[in-house]
Design an enzyme around this catalytic site. Structure first.
Site, short mmCIF file in Angstrom:
data_model
loop_
_atom_site.label_atom_id
_atom_site.label_comp_id
_atom_site.label_asym_id
_atom_site.label_seq_id
_atom_site.Cartn_x
_atom_site.Cartn_y
_atom_site.Cartn_z
N CYS A 181 75.39 -11.48 8.80
CA CYS A 181 75.50 -12.35 9.39
C CYS A 181 73.43 -12.38 9.74
O CYS A 181 72.85 -13.48 9.87
CB CYS A 181 76.05 -12.82 9.61
N LYS A 208 93.85 -11.41 10.46
CA LYS A 208 94.10 -11.97 9.04
C LYS A 208 92.83 -11.20 8.43
O LYS A 208 91.79 -12.08 8.43
CB LYS A 208 94.09 -12.96 8.30
N THR A 218 83.55 -22.36 4.11
CA THR A 218 84.75 -21.88 5.00
C THR A 218 84.77 -22.61 6.61
O THR A 218 86.50 -23.11 6.69
CB THR A 218 85.71 -20.60 4.60
N GLY A 220 82.94 -16.14 9.25
CA GLY A 220 82.97 -15.86 7.66
C GLY A 220 81.90 -17.03 7.49
O GLY A 220 80.96 -17.13 7.73
N GLU A 235 81.93 -18.04 14.07
CA GLU A 235 80.66 -17.07 13.37
C GLU A 235 80.75 -16.98 12.21
O GLU A 235 80.67 -16.65 11.20
CB GLU A 235 80.57 -15.98 13.82
N THR A 255 79.81 -20.55 6.21
CA THR A 255 79.66 -21.47 6.70
C THR A 255 80.18 -22.31 5.69
O THR A 255 81.03 -23.60 6.71
CB THR A 255 78.18 -22.57 6.94
O1 TXE Z 1 83.45 -15.26 2.83
P1 TXE Z 1 84.62 -16.62 3.72
P2 TXE Z 1 83.56 -15.29 1.83
C1 TXE Z 1 79.52 -16.03 3.88
C2 TXE Z 1 77.77 -15.22 2.14
C3 TXE Z 1 78.83 -15.27 1.18
C4 TXE Z 1 79.77 -16.38 1.29
C5 TXE Z 1 81.74 -16.70 0.89
O2 TXE Z 1 76.98 -16.21 2.43
O3 TXE Z 1 78.77 -15.37 0.35
O4 TXE Z 1 80.00 -16.36 3.30
O5 TXE Z 1 82.05 -15.30 1.41
C6 TXE Z 1 88.97 -16.06 4.70
N1 TXE Z 1 91.49 -20.93 6.04
N2 TXE Z 1 79.73 -14.83 4.27
O6 TXE Z 1 83.73 -16.15 0.73
O7 TXE Z 1 85.62 -17.19 3.00
C7 TXE Z 1 89.17 -15.33 3.71
O8 TXE Z 1 90.10 -14.38 3.57
C8 TXE Z 1 91.04 -19.81 6.45
C9 TXE Z 1 79.11 -14.92 5.77
O9 TXE Z 1 83.58 -13.81 1.45
O10 TXE Z 1 83.96 -17.24 4.95
C10 TXE Z 1 88.67 -13.81 4.38
O11 TXE Z 1 89.21 -13.85 5.15
N3 TXE Z 1 90.69 -18.46 6.20
C11 TXE Z 1 79.66 -14.17 6.68
C12 TXE Z 1 87.12 -15.05 6.01
O12 TXE Z 1 87.71 -16.52 5.67
C13 TXE Z 1 89.91 -18.84 5.20
C14 TXE Z 1 80.66 -13.01 5.78
C15 TXE Z 1 85.72 -14.81 4.99
O13 TXE Z 1 85.92 -15.60 4.15
C16 TXE Z 1 90.07 -19.63 4.71
C17 TXE Z 1 81.20 -12.93 4.97
C18 TXE Z 1 90.79 -20.89 4.80
N4 TXE Z 1 90.55 -22.07 3.70
C19 TXE Z 1 80.75 -13.82 4.38
N5 TXE Z 1 89.32 -19.05 3.08
C20 TXE Z 1 78.90 -14.05 8.42
N6 TXE Z 1 79.01 -14.77 8.83
O14 TXE Z 1 79.24 -12.78 8.59
C21 TXE Z 1 88.01 -17.89 2.82
N7 TXE Z 1 88.71 -17.45 5.04
#
Ligand code: TXE
Length: 482
Positions: free
Chosen positions: A288, A179, A236, A232, A254, A234
């Site tokens: 990250c 996904k 989430t 993604g 991660e 923290t």
């Molecule tokens: O990331 P999400 P978002 C951090 C960064 C950013 C914040 C939010 O600070 O501002 O996270 O970003 C999927 N169950 N990073 O909202 O939500 C979502 O569809 C399962 C750090 O964009 O973490 C996407 O495919 N999956 C980071 C993935 O999770 C779910 C990189 C990441 O989205 C879900 C990105 C759920 N309930 C953002 N909700 C890094 N560490 O590299 C969302 N997703």
């Protein structure tokens, strides 16, 4: 200033389920963040689409799992070859979808996505069965495939991170439902088309697009996904963990980081200024691992800050499709607003904007000037929370111990970098840091055989090299009595 729109017709992104392309009743719009123009429509997958994908993966599992490492490695090499032939297309799509400079998309995203498949092909070819002899019996450890892996990836390095999970998962004999982020679906779609073109058996890799709280959540809670690998935010990650952990799934998280860059007075200043700017701002600070928290030894603080700001102000920000651009757009206007709200908090907390802090003179898109902030308390919001944008905060320190204490004083523990010509000090400071990774006099210098991952709120588990192979398998010990 205004940039041209690169696509003539909307791209229709499709789900790949059981080797077939399909869409959903409802779709989502996807924009180019640098132009704010729509580039594509993507499926808005529901739990029933995810279920169909998991069923397909489950059905494909037995035939895929019994292939030899060599046979699966050959498939990985075929995927790498096919992607290599499209590397320019990968770079262009990635740049258009994320807003990152084309030169970066080419050098990092396209290159690593291909290398990931080649690397894990080689890793499984070299895999040896571990044996432990006893006086009267012998043990051998079989790394069994687990089953269906649910892989959830973010928008900052879309195909790079997707391939980082798919390659080891299928190399070890699992089948996959992936996904990708709803913000950056285009290279996952390219991968899907590529897998069908080369004839990868149906159901081995399935890709479902859509929202995280819908498709991502359905994938995490599906009873037949026995592995969940998530990269993604923290917040989430906590939701994913609370769903998957009670079901005893294999789980890799991660997550975010607030990574310190520690600069000692004896560092090579020219190289350090360039290295620190790169660590803080690569991909507009949306990595990250970015060193968004700079700790500088007091005796050189003023000079270092002046040199750093000068270096950053000379960086070229603008059209991501221009070969000379160094900083592109953030991933979306919504994300830019979030980053700007942190800058406002920093100002309210008494921070001094040394450079940047505002939008550049570009009419469309989600651009933001690279920003350096000083004068904040080390425990302030912007010094401790992940901003995930082109915003660096700086603090002076007096002693080695103080630098370590400040660096360890955040809830995250992903990475750090230490800049010094005293390599013994570099090693000593590194070992005192509570992070999964430390670089000395460099940053994001990756050997794919080494463990990747963080401590504390930065996640659980390690990926990379044999750590990935072990995560995507179940070690089964077989003890045979002589
Ligand atoms: O990331 P999400 P978002 C951090 C960064 C950013 C914040 C939010 O600070 O501002 O996270 O970003 C999927 N169950 N990073 O909202 O939500 C979502 O569809 C399962 C750090 O964009 O973490 C996407 O495919 N999956 C980071 C993935 O999770 C779910 C990189 C990441 O989205 C879900 C990105 C759920 N309930 C953002 N909700 C890094 N560490 O590299 C969302 N997703």
């Amino acid at each position: 200033m205004r940039f041209r729109l690169e696509v003539k017709a909307l791209i229709e992104v499709l789900n790949l389920i059981n080797g077939q392309f399909c869409t959903t009743e409802e779709c989502l719009e996807n924009l180019n963040p640098a132009t704010s123009k729509q580039t594509s429509v993507i499926p808005r997958s529901t739990a029933s689409d995810v279920d169909a994908a998991v069923i397909a993966a489950k059905r494909a599992f037995p035939a895929w799992a019994i292939l030899s490492y060599e046979e699966r490695a050959d498939w990985l090499d075929r995927i790498a070859d096919a992607l290599e032939a499209k590397s320019e297309e990968i770079a262009a799509l990635e740049s258009m979808d994320t807003g990152k400079p084309i030169s970066l998309a080419r050098a990092v995203d396209a290159t690593r996505s291909i290398v990931n498949f080649r690397f894990f092909a080689e890793q499984v070819r070299e895999l040896e069965v571990e044996r432990f002899e006893m006086e009267d019996a012998s043990n051998h450890v079989v790394m069994q495939p687990v089953g269906v892996a649910g892989l959830i990836t973010p928008w900052n390095l879309p195909l790079y991170l997707l391939s980082w999970k798919i390659a080891p998962a299928i190399a070890m004999g699992n089948t996959v439902v992936a996904k990708p982020s709803e913000l950056t679906p285009l290279t996952a779609d390219l991968l899907a088309r590529t897998l069908v073109e080369i004839g990868l058996p149906a159901g081995v890799v399935n890709i479902v697009h859509g929202y995280g709280h819908e498709a991502g959540q359905a994938l995490t809670e599906h009873p037949d996904t026995r592995i969940i690998s998530f990269t993604g935010g923290t917040a989430t990650g906590k939701i994913v963990a609370s769903t998957a952990a009670p079901m005893f799934k294999k789980l890799s998280l991660e997550l975010g980081g607030k990574n310190s860059t520690i600069v000692f007075a004896d560092a090579d200043m020219k190289k350090t200024v360039a290295g620190v700017a790169r660590a803080g701002l690569l991909n507009q600070g949306q990595v990250c691992l970015c060193g968004s928290r700079i700790l500088v030894e007091s005796s050189i603080y003023d000079q270092f800050m002046a040199d750093l700001c000068k270096h950053i102000e000379a960086m070229k920000l603008g059209d991501p499709s221009d070969e000379s651009t160094e900083l592109g757009s953030l991933v979306s206007k919504e994300h830019r607003s979030k980053v700007e709200s942190f800058i406002q908090i920093a100002k309210d907390d008494g921070g001094v904007i040394c450079t940047g802090g505002k939008r550049p003179d570009i009419e469309e898109g989600a651009f933001l000037e690279p920003t350096v902030i000083s004068g904040l308390d080390i425990n302030s919001t912007c010094s401790t929370e992940e901003i995930f944008g082109p915003v660096i905060v700086a603090h002076p320190f007096d002693t080695e111990e103080q630098a370590v204490t400040i660096a360890n004083g955040v809830e995250y523990g992903l990475a750090a970098s230490v800049w010094t010509t005293d390599l013994e000090k570099g090693r000593r400071v590194s070992e005192a840091l509570d992070t999964g990774m430390v670089w000395v006099n460099t940053w994001l210098h990756r050997d794919l055989r080494t463990p990747f991952g963080g401590t504390k709120a930065s996640g659980v588990g390690r990926e990379g090299g044999r750590w990935s192979l072990s995560f995507y398998s179940e070690a089964q010990n077989i003890c045979i009595k002589q």
